[in-house]
Design a protein around this motif. Structure first.
Motif, PDB file in Angstrom:
ATOM      1  N   PHE A   1       7.667  -2.984   9.989  1.00  0.00           N
ATOM      2  CA  PHE A   1       7.648  -1.790  10.833  1.00  0.00           C
ATOM      3  C   PHE A   1       6.509  -0.862  10.406  1.00  0.00           C
ATOM      4  N   CYS A   2       6.360  -0.679   9.097  1.00  0.00           N
ATOM      5  CA  CYS A   2       5.330   0.236   8.584  1.00  0.00           C
ATOM      6  C   CYS A   2       3.909  -0.299   8.841  1.00  0.00           C
ATOM      7  N   TYR A   3       3.716  -1.580   8.606  1.00  0.00           N
ATOM      8  CA  TYR A   3       2.378  -2.162   8.762  1.00  0.00           C
ATOM      9  C   TYR A   3       2.032  -2.471  10.213  1.00  0.00           C
ATOM     10  N   ASN A   4       2.996  -2.320  11.108  1.00  0.00           N
ATOM     11  CA  ASN A   4       2.752  -2.582  12.535  1.00  0.00           C
ATOM     12  C   ASN A   4       2.696  -1.258  13.317  1.00  0.00           C
ATOM     13  N   ASN A   5       2.228  -0.214  12.629  1.00  0.00           N
ATOM     14  CA  ASN A   5       2.035   1.109  13.255  1.00  0.00           C
ATOM     15  C   ASN A   5       3.336   1.670  13.854  1.00  0.00           C
ATOM     16  N   GLY A   6       4.453   1.448  13.157  1.00  0.00           N
ATOM     17  CA  GLY A   6       5.715   2.063  13.566  1.00  0.00           C
ATOM     18  C   GLY A   6       6.387   1.386  14.729  1.00  0.00           C
ATOM     19  N   THR A   7       6.158   0.122  14.900  1.00  0.00           N
ATOM     20  CA  THR A   7       6.864  -0.621  15.942  1.00  0.00           C
ATOM     21  C   THR A   7       7.482  -1.869  15.315  1.00  0.00           C
TER      22      THR A   7
ATOM     23  N   ASP B   1       0.864  -1.182   0.000  1.00  0.00           N
ATOM     24  CA  ASP B   1       0.000   0.000   0.000  1.00  0.00           C
ATOM     25  C   ASP B   1       0.899   1.229   0.000  1.00  0.00           C
ATOM     26  N   LYS B   2       0.793   2.001  -1.051  1.00  0.00           N
ATOM     27  CA  LYS B   2       1.641   3.178  -1.219  1.00  0.00           C
ATOM     28  C   LYS B   2       1.457   4.174  -0.083  1.00  0.00           C
ATOM     29  N   THR B   3       0.220   4.331   0.373  1.00  0.00           N
ATOM     30  CA  THR B   3      -0.065   5.326   1.416  1.00  0.00           C
ATOM     31  C   THR B   3       0.613   4.947   2.734  1.00  0.00           C
ATOM     32  N   VAL B   4       0.578   3.667   3.076  1.00  0.00           N
ATOM     33  CA  VAL B   4       1.175   3.215   4.334  1.00  0.00           C
ATOM     34  C   VAL B   4       2.694   3.411   4.309  1.00  0.00           C
TER      35      VAL B   4
END
Length: 543
Positions: free
Chosen positions: A66-72, A21-24
């Motif tokens: 990291f990106c898909y896990n809300n920055g964690t 997903d480009k936005t994420v």
């Protein structure tokens, strides 16, 4: 759901293609944000191709998590450096709005490296080495510094400090000299890490050694590690890799205190370089190191075979370069004892190579004259080497023979060597005359040591002494005439003949004087026996 919209295709180094997903991704990556700009809301699929993504598909997948896990992300020693390099590449340096920063998270984890286990540090270092990106150099340095810190602490904790040794065992690490097992155990405490670090590339080994030197680690242990590394890696290395390894080993030894590196070790490295086309800079460094310790070398060390394409047996040019490096240190750093050791060693070497029929006169003479005259107390060994050389090289002209003899100091030849030279037809007649002149000069100096007194010259000789004098005179005359008979003199060389006759006369006069001294000594001894004493002590020559 928008988060599940896969509107961006990413080809990572040709290894794997990801649909994302480009936005994420864009909200965490400045690289993507700059790439797409305001088109982030556009419909339709886009494709991005990466050719040099650090860590390949594995690194990109870690960044995606990291990106898909809300920055964690679960950052640990096994993925820290991979995550950091991916964050650097994707430009996750500055926070995007209120989202987390992957680079900051990796930095926090990296600050805890001092608490990592030894295995964790090695895992991280292996990952850094495999990434091969410029941004990993700082991380590599931090890992290497941590490793060195652990090794320094381990060596300081050892109950028995290292002590240097000149024998073949290199170092003894033991407080109990009676226990061989104690030696092995103590030594293993300082070398247990050798095997663990064999995975390092020559570049990282160089960085490691520089850190060790800055932390004052034992140079002998460092040297032993380098040789252990070189030997282990050579078994599977290509020729090019061998050159890089041995160049690194040489360069690192060059930065060490040479007093801690045995000369035998340097010659061992030299043997390894034979047949390898290492850089001229590294070769010069090795020759300089060996040359500075030439007084510790042995004859076997110097007998290095000539390079391919050179006719003579041993590499004479190499030894000349060693000598140049040794003499370059100057009188302030080279003691007279060291100079004499080198002179003796070179004389042995010259005698060893003299029978080589392919050895050029210029090379032989260069070796013979390279050492200063003051370094030799005797020229007998050099004379015997020259004799051997002339024996083999019978085709030499008279001029070439004279050049070779220029390397002799006749004043420093023993009487036996002068006698041999005077009868040696392989040497030019001029040299044989010089040998006798040298001996005659020594006799003159001997004469000056004996104090001359009028009573000595006026003392009569007994009839038995006169008879002995006559017999000795005849013998002396016969001996000197024999010398002149062995000279290959042309009939027109009257000057040389006259000089020899004059020498004969002077030798006989000297013997007359010595006989008078003997008579006078007998008188003095007789007077002492009668109870008379003399205030003057006798010359040492007469005692």
């Amino acid at each position: 759901m928008e988060a599940c919209c896969c509107n961006l295709e990413v080809d990572v180094n040709g290894e794997e293609t990801f649909m994302v997903d480009k936005t994420v991704i864009t909200q965490y990556s400045n690289k993507f944000a700059r790439l797409f700009g305001k088109s982030s809301g556009a419909t339709g699929k886009l494709k991005v191709i990466f050719h040099d993504f650090p860590g390949g598909a594995e690194g990109f997948e870690l960044m995606l998590k990291f990106c898909y896990n809300n920055g964690t992300a679960d950052i640990n020693p096994s993925n820290l450096f991979l995550a950091r390099c991916a964050a650097e590449y994707m430009e996750m340096k500055e926070p995007m709005a209120d989202v987390s920063n992957l680079l900051e998270q990796t930095e926090k984890s990296l600050q805890e490296i001092s608490y990592w286990t030894w295995s964790d540090i090695l895992i991280g270092l292996k990952q850094c080495q495999s990434l091969l990106v410029p941004d990993s150099s700082v991380m590599v340095e931090r890992c290497l510094d941590t490793i060195v810190g652990r090794l320094v602490l381990a060596s300081e904790a050892s109950p028995c400090p290292s002590t240097s040794s000149t024998d073949s065992s290199w170092v003894r690490y033991s407080c109990d000299s009676k226990s061989t097992e104690s030696v092995k155990t103590s030594f293993s405490r300082l070398t247990w890490w050798f095997e663990d670090l064999l995975f390092l590339s020559p570049l990282l080994v160089a960085m490691l050694v520089k850190s060790m030197l800055s932390r004052k680690m034992d140079h002998l242990v460092i040297s032993k590690f380098l040789l252990y590394y070189q030997k282990a890696k050579f078994s599977t290395a290509t020729t090019h890799e061998k050159c890089k390894i041995i160049e690194m080993v040489i360069d690192m030894h060059y930065d060490m205190d040479l007093s801690c590196v045995p000369c035998k070790t340097l010659f061992g490295i030299l043997r390894v370089t034979l047949g390898l086309n290492i850089s001229k800079c590294s070769r010069n460094k090795l020759e300089t190191m060996i040359g500075s310790q030439l007084d510790q070398a042995t004859l076997d060390n110097l007998l290095v075979p000539s390079p391919h394409g050179i006719s003579y047996l041993y590499d004479v040019n190499l030894i000349l370069r060693f000598l140049k490096a040794f003499l370059r240190r100057g009188n302030s750093l080279v003691t007279p004892i060291q100079m004499r050791k080198v002179a003796s060693l070179i004389d042995l070497y010259i005698a060893e190579i003299a029978p080589d029929p392919c050895l050029k006169t210029s090379k032989f003479l260069a070796l013979a004259t390279a050492i200063p005259d003051s370094a030799r107390d005797s020229y007998d060994e050099l004379y015997h080497a020259m004799d051997m050389y002339l024996e083999v090289h019978t085709q030499l002209s008279q001029e070439e023979r004279l050049k070779i003899c220029c390397g002799l100091n006749f004043e420093k030849l023993s009487p036996q060597a002068c006698l041999h030279l005077s009868q040696n037809k392989k040497f030019p007649s001029k040299s044989t005359v010089q040998a006798l002149i040298s001996q005659q000069s020594k006799l003159k100096n001997l004469l000056h040591v004996i104090p001359s007194t009028s009573s000595y010259n006026d003392s009569p000789c007994s009839s038995s002494g006169a008879a002995a004098q006559k017999g000795k005179k005849d013998k002396t005359s016969e001996q000197v005439v024999l010398y002149s008979g062995n000279f290959d003199l042309s009939t027109d060389n009257e000057k040389l003949k006259a000089h020899l006759q004059g020498m004969q006369w002077r030798v006989m006069e000297l013997e007359k004087f010595c006989r008078k001294m003997q008579i006078q000594m007998a008188k003095i001894t007789k007077s002492k026996a009668s109870g008379h004493s003399y205030a003057k002590s006798l010359p040492k020559l007469c005692s």
